[in-house]
Motif scaffolding. Structure first.
Motif, PDB file in Angstrom:
ATOM      1  N   VAL A  88       7.689  -9.476  -5.305  1.00 56.71           N
ATOM      2  CA  VAL A  88       6.925  -8.518  -6.102  1.00 56.71           C
ATOM      3  C   VAL A  88       7.891  -7.925  -7.118  1.00 56.71           C
ATOM      4  CG1 VAL A  88       5.603  -6.379  -6.081  1.00 56.71           C
ATOM      5  CG2 VAL A  88       5.376  -8.003  -4.197  1.00 56.71           C
ATOM      6  N   PHE A  92       4.476  -5.674 -12.933  1.00 60.34           N
ATOM      7  CA  PHE A  92       3.456  -6.498 -12.301  1.00 60.34           C
ATOM      8  C   PHE A  92       2.965  -7.571 -13.247  1.00 60.34           C
ATOM      9  CE2 PHE A  92       2.410  -2.293 -10.107  1.00 60.34           C
ATOM     10  CZ  PHE A  92       3.510  -2.446  -9.293  1.00 60.34           C
ATOM     11  N   GLN A 152       0.248  -2.574  -6.943  1.00 63.40           N
ATOM     12  CA  GLN A 152       1.386  -3.115  -6.213  1.00 63.40           C
ATOM     13  C   GLN A 152       0.924  -3.783  -4.916  1.00 63.40           C
ATOM     14  OE1 GLN A 152       4.326  -0.363  -4.419  1.00 63.40           O
ATOM     15  NE2 GLN A 152       5.661  -1.384  -5.875  1.00 63.40           N
ATOM     16  N   GLU A 155      -0.172  -7.153  -5.621  1.00 61.26           N
ATOM     17  CA  GLU A 155       0.953  -8.083  -5.736  1.00 61.26           C
ATOM     18  C   GLU A 155       1.440  -8.511  -4.348  1.00 61.26           C
ATOM     19  OE1 GLU A 155       2.320  -9.671  -8.085  1.00 61.26           O
ATOM     20  OE2 GLU A 155       2.017  -8.653  -9.990  1.00 61.26           O
ATOM     21  N   ILE A 156       1.489  -7.566  -3.424  1.00 60.60           N
ATOM     22  CA  ILE A 156       1.926  -7.902  -2.073  1.00 60.60           C
ATOM     23  C   ILE A 156       0.920  -8.870  -1.440  1.00 60.60           C
ATOM     24  CG2 ILE A 156       2.348  -6.975   0.245  1.00 60.60           C
ATOM     25  CD1 ILE A 156       3.372  -4.423  -1.091  1.00 60.60           C
ATOM     26  N   LYS A 158      -1.008 -10.889  -2.950  1.00 59.65           N
ATOM     27  CA  LYS A 158      -0.888 -12.184  -3.607  1.00 59.65           C
ATOM     28  C   LYS A 158       0.178 -13.021  -2.916  1.00 59.65           C
ATOM     29  CE  LYS A 158       0.088 -12.965  -8.245  1.00 59.65           C
ATOM     30  NZ  LYS A 158       0.179 -12.386  -9.608  1.00 59.65           N
ATOM     31  N   ALA A 159       1.302 -12.381  -2.619  1.00 60.90           N
ATOM     32  CA  ALA A 159       2.395 -13.099  -1.959  1.00 60.90           C
ATOM     33  C   ALA A 159       1.973 -13.527  -0.551  1.00 60.90           C
ATOM     34  CB  ALA A 159       3.641 -12.213  -1.908  1.00 60.90           C
ATOM     35  N   LEU A 169      10.950  -7.202  -2.476  1.00 61.64           N
ATOM     36  CA  LEU A 169      10.379  -6.111  -3.262  1.00 61.64           C
ATOM     37  C   LEU A 169      11.481  -5.550  -4.158  1.00 61.64           C
ATOM     38  CD1 LEU A 169       8.487  -4.252  -0.357  1.00 61.64           C
ATOM     39  CD2 LEU A 169       7.596  -6.048  -1.836  1.00 61.64           C
ATOM     40  N   PRO A 172      10.348  -1.376  -5.653  1.00 61.45           N
ATOM     41  CA  PRO A 172       8.904  -1.156  -5.564  1.00 61.45           C
ATOM     42  C   PRO A 172       8.542   0.316  -5.706  1.00 61.45           C
ATOM     43  CG  PRO A 172       9.807  -1.455  -3.374  1.00 61.45           C
ATOM     44  CD  PRO A 172      10.934  -1.702  -4.338  1.00 61.45           C
TER      45      PRO A 172
END
Ligand SMILES: Nc1ncnc2c1ncn2[C@@H]1O[C@H](COP(=O)(O)OP(=O)(O)OP(=O)(O)O)[C@@H](O)[C@H]1O
Ligand SMILES: [Mg+2]
Lengths: 516, 375
Positions: A88, A92, A152, A155-156, A158-159, A169, A172
């Motif tokens: 992340v 973003f 955020q 994004e997490i 997504k991973a 991170l 973050p």
């Protein structure tokens, strides 16, 4: 260190050169499975570079990477994802007008018959992950409608959706409010209990103490040490990081305030959506005084700064510097009246990224006789000026005056702005989140600078979301809530809890607060 | 390896590689269409270099597109996409004709007045685009495209209008000879001039068979001036700051709207200058009815792209482009290959230049491989 399956990741002897500059010199990092591992280092130490190598964005010039005890060649982010690594970034990479679900599956779409995207299935899968780790995101909300903290989480997600077992991170918490930071730490804990491993970069020692198991310290591209977090305190961490003792508390003599030189009366400002973001706000700052404004994000801080700097119109009210009204004029006029601003959004408002450090250093004064004669810029003076700033403010790498500012690390970009604004010798210095993304050594430095400016008889307006910063640095503490200053106190005459209460919209019963 | 990688990282290297690829693809196309590529390229180079007059004509052909290329490149450096160089060029040509036909002063006055008229014509078009963008936020591409058509019809309107229309033709009257910017236009056709030139075969050919004019010198001079303006002057600093990051420029007290307008004004002036110099410097010194665009401005887009928006690069890119356009005619004449082949070649070159961002990446790969070998 032995290579072993106990470790999620082992990076051994990593070296990275940028041209002739050595950003990483035989750096080691061993991350145990199921741990939260912090990476700590000054601005420009090479933390992001190391993580970018692990994620396949850069290639190391030498060194090995082992994933779960097996040697891995990470050529690009796709192979990294294949090895179960997710990252992340601080900035973003989301599509604003897509929903959360659409963003998560982007580039990794589940297709059903005829190649049609099976959003339903993806959505269910996402809800599953959300439930498992307590990530609480609405899968159907559009990115543009959700807060930075929520983004955020996306994004997490997504991973995780791509099957990450190891999450990187990179700073973050720099963009989060204190509440969001607490929530993030909770999420990190539940990820660990779900069997994941996390590497976190942060400059805030408190957060390392609160969240991490182990901490690796990097200084100027060298590994210094790896320590269990429980065995060290914040001072020790800071010392290891910088190489000498750092004072975490701001040292300053009592303020000797002079005349009021900056005054706002009954200011009302509307935000982009036409709502009154600043309402009837009044404040005064004297020479030799630091006024700190504490408040939760979104209570009018941004609009207040935009109105002072004339980026936005004031609906009503006056803003005076040395008795001259400056509201609703131009940014140029504000600068000419000796107001300097360290904007919170350094990449959008503070810097022209493709310009060199020297070009950025003169952006407010390139037209002065010092730098321009008969319409031509005196380039040797410009670079000379930048060289002085680089030296005085310890901007790294030394000798970067002719490099594009884009190549500097985040913290050093911030230093360029701070150096430039202070070099304007302003009457009023406005600092908005001036230490965001800075290492403790640099934070100490910036605070010292603010105090020095104060002692030189300038008025300083400090706006920060970090209560600690306000409590430590400000001579007078104001609380902004719903667009107004609801209370103000001299430093030392109020505790954090009271301020916290006021920031959340609470009221004071006790006397002793002089509301403005 | 290291050296190769280093060389490849220079922008000029990637451009040359792109040009090479353009030739390779053109060769493939030629073979596919049943023509001998060797012969065709032979004809091309023959058509560019074989005679002094060819070289001269290439330079003449390159002059307007160097200037329109400069116009586009300049705008690009300031964050604007000047697709309107075509219309600005036409406006410049029209304005030059409007003044040059009616006015007949001594050349020392006439030439500057006529050229300035053209510059103002282009400036006006550029200003409209800049003003609309600065004042109302209308995207420059939209207004530029509309102004291109307005320019085209304006030009045709002037051609057809009473006092300018030359009877029994599809054009206006030519501008008065006092406006000509060829090298010694009267002297070279006089008896004395002919006699003086006769012994120098080369000069004779260039001077008498082509419209050698001052335009190219002006274009080179302008490239130098624009470079200086962009990279050495306070104004250029401002323009580039606005181009790279409008928000930061605004916050630093730079007047963003004024700079957008200024940038378009300068871009328009350059394209207008191109139009004016084409009228004063080359036959037939007049404008004719346009059925379609002549592409002097649009070719400027390609020139700017090949040049990587470098003002100095525009000189060379313009010459390359002019050479291909002019030499391409010989390919058609000598080999019988259609000029479309040349257009394909130009297209491929532009395409590969647009892709040149990948060359430094390849260079990096090469470098790494080199490092691997050393170990
Ligand atoms: N692409 C690049 N080209 C040249 N130099 C670079 C590049 N990326 C990073 N550097 C340099 O490498 C060094 C390490 O940068 P890096 O971004 O890893 O620092 P960091 O530890 O993440 O710092 P910060 O805390 O400020 O983000 C810096 O001196 C930076 O200027
Ligand atoms: Mg970083």
């Amino acid at each position: 260190m032995e290579v072993s399956t106990e470790y999620a990741v082992q990076m051994h002897g990593i070296t990275k050169l940028f041209g002739s500059f050595c950003a990483l010199d035989h750096v080691d990092l061993d991350v145990k499975k199921g741990s939260i591992h912090a990476v700590l280092g000054e601005n420009g130490a090479g933390k992001s570079t190391l993580m970018n190598i692990l994620y396949g964005l850069y290639q190391a010039d030498s060194g090995e990477i082992y994933i779960n005890g097996k040697k891995a060649e990470i050529k690009n982010p796709n192979t990294a994802i294949g090895h179960g690594i997710g990252m992340v970034h601080q900035h973003f990479m989301l599509v604003d007008n897509f929903t959360v679900t659409q963003n998560i599956i982007l580039g990794n779409e589940v297709t059903g018959k005829f190649g049609i995207i099976d959003t339903k299935k993806a959505r269910e899968e996402i809800i599953g992950i959300v439930k498992k780790y307590g990530l609480e995101v609405d899968p159907d909300a559009k990115i543009e409608d959700i807060s930075v903290g929520m983004q955020q989480r996306v994004e997490i997600l997504k991973a995780l959706y791509r099957g990450a077992d190891l999450l990187i991170l990179d700073e973050p918490t720099a963009v989060l409010t204190p509440q969001e930071i607490e929530e993030l730490i909770e999420i990190m804990r539940s990820l660990i209990s779900g069997g994941k491993t996390i590497i976190i970069i942060t400059h805030k020692l408190k957060e390392i103490k609160a969240s991490s198991d182990v901490c690796t310290i990097i200084r100027r591209g060298h590994s210094i040490d790896t320590v269990p977090v429980a065995d060290v305190d914040e001072e020790q961490l800071a010392t290891m990081m910088v190489g000498h003792a750092v004072k975490l508390v701001v040292e300053k003599a009592p303020a000797k305030p002079g005349d009021v030189i900056f005054e706002i009366e009954n200011l009302t400002v509307k935000n982009e959506r036409g709502l009154e973001a600043v309402r009837n706000l009044s404040l005064k700052i004297r020479r030799g005084e630091i006024l700190g404004i504490a408040g939760i994000d979104g209570n009018g801080q941004k609009e207040l700064v935009e109105a002072i700097t004339c980026l936005t119109r004031a609906q009503s009210g006056t803003i005076k510097i040395n008795g001259v009204e400056i509201q609703n004029t131009t940014p140029r006029n504000v600068i000419d009246h000796k107001v300097s601003t360290i904007h919170e959004d350094r990449q959008r408002r503070g810097l022209v990224l493709p310009f060199t450090v020297a070009e950025n250093a003169v952006i407010e004064k390139y037209r002065t006789p010092e730098f321009t004669r008969r319409g031509m810029i005196d380039r040797s003076r410009m670079t000379g000026f930048a060289r002085r700033l680089i030296e005085d403010y310890d901007i790294r790498p030394a000798g970067c005056e002719s490099q594009p500012v884009r190549g500097l690390s985040g913290g050093n970009q911030q230093k360029v702005i701070i150096a430039r604004e202070i070099s304007n010798e302003p009457e009023l210095l406005i600092a908005v989140q001036p230490t965001r993304g800075l290492d403790v050594g640099a934070v100490e430095y910036v605070h010292k600078m603010l105090v020095r400016e104060r002692d030189a008889g300038r008025a300083v307006l400090l706006i920060s979301l970090e209560l600690d910063e306000i409590m430590n640095v400000a001579d007078t503490i104001g609380v902004i809530y719903a667009g107004s200053i609801v209370a103000s106190f001299p430093q030392g005459k109020v505790d954090e809890n009271t301020i916290g209460l006021l920031m959340a919209g609470g009221r004071l019963n006790e006397t002793g607060s002089e509301s403005t | 390896m290291k050296l190769a990688a280093k060389v490849l990282k220079k922008p000029i290297a990637s451009t040359l590689i792109a040009v090479l690829f353009g030739f390779i693809v053109a060769a493939v196309v030629l073979v596919a269409a049943g023509y001998n590529p060797g012969q065709s390229f032979g004809a091309l180079f023959h058509g560019i270099f074989a005679k002094p007059k060819y070289i001269s004509n290439v330079i003449i052909k390159a002059t307007p597109i160097i200037l329109t290329g400069l116009s586009v490149a300049f705008a690009f450096q300031t964050g604007l996409f000047n697709i309107g160089a075509e219309g600005q060029y036409i406006a410049g040509a029209v304005a030059a004709v409007l003044v040059g036909v009616k006015l007949d002063l001594p050349p020392v006055l006439q030439i500057p007045v006529v050229v300035m008229a053209g510059v103002l014509g282009g400036t006006l078009f550029g200003w409209i685009v800049g003003y609309l963008k600065a004042r109302f936020g209308i995207h420059e591409v939209i207004t530029s495209i509309m102004l291109n058509w307005i320019g085209l019809y304006l030009s045709n309107f002037v051609v057809a209008s009473g006092t300018y229309h030359m009877p029994n033709s599809t054009s206006t009257y030519p501008v008065n000879p006092s406006s000509y910017t060829m090298l010694l236009p009267n002297w070279k056709t006089s008896k004395a001039g002919m006699a003086a030139l006769k012994p120098h075969q080369w000069l004779y050919e260039v001077m008498l068979k082509t419209d050698v004019n001052f335009g190219f010198l002006v274009a080179v001079l302008m490239a130098a001036i624009i470079w200086y303006l962009l990279y050495r002057s306070a104004k250029g600093y401002e323009l580039r700051a606005v181009g790279f990051n409008r928000d930061a420029a605004e916050f630093a007290g730079i007047n963003v709207n004024k700079n957008i307008t200024d940038a378009m004004v300068i871009a328009g002036a350059l394209a207008g200058l191109a139009g004016a110099l084409a009228i004063t410097g080359t036959a037939p010194h007049k404008i004719s009815t346009l059925a379609a665009f002549e592409n002097n401005g649009f070719n400027g887009l390609s020139v700017a792209l090949i040049a990587g928006s470098s003002p100095i690069g525009c000189i060379f890119a313009g010459l390359l482009f002019g050479g291909l356009l002019y030499g391409g005619q010989s390919v058609q004449q000598d080999v019988g290959a259609p000029t479309e082949i040349i257009n394909i070649m130009i297209g491929t070159i532009v395409f590969f230049v647009a892709l040149t961002k990948i060359v430094p990446v390849l260079a990096e790969k090469l470098e790494k491989r080199g490092a691997g070998h050393v170990q």
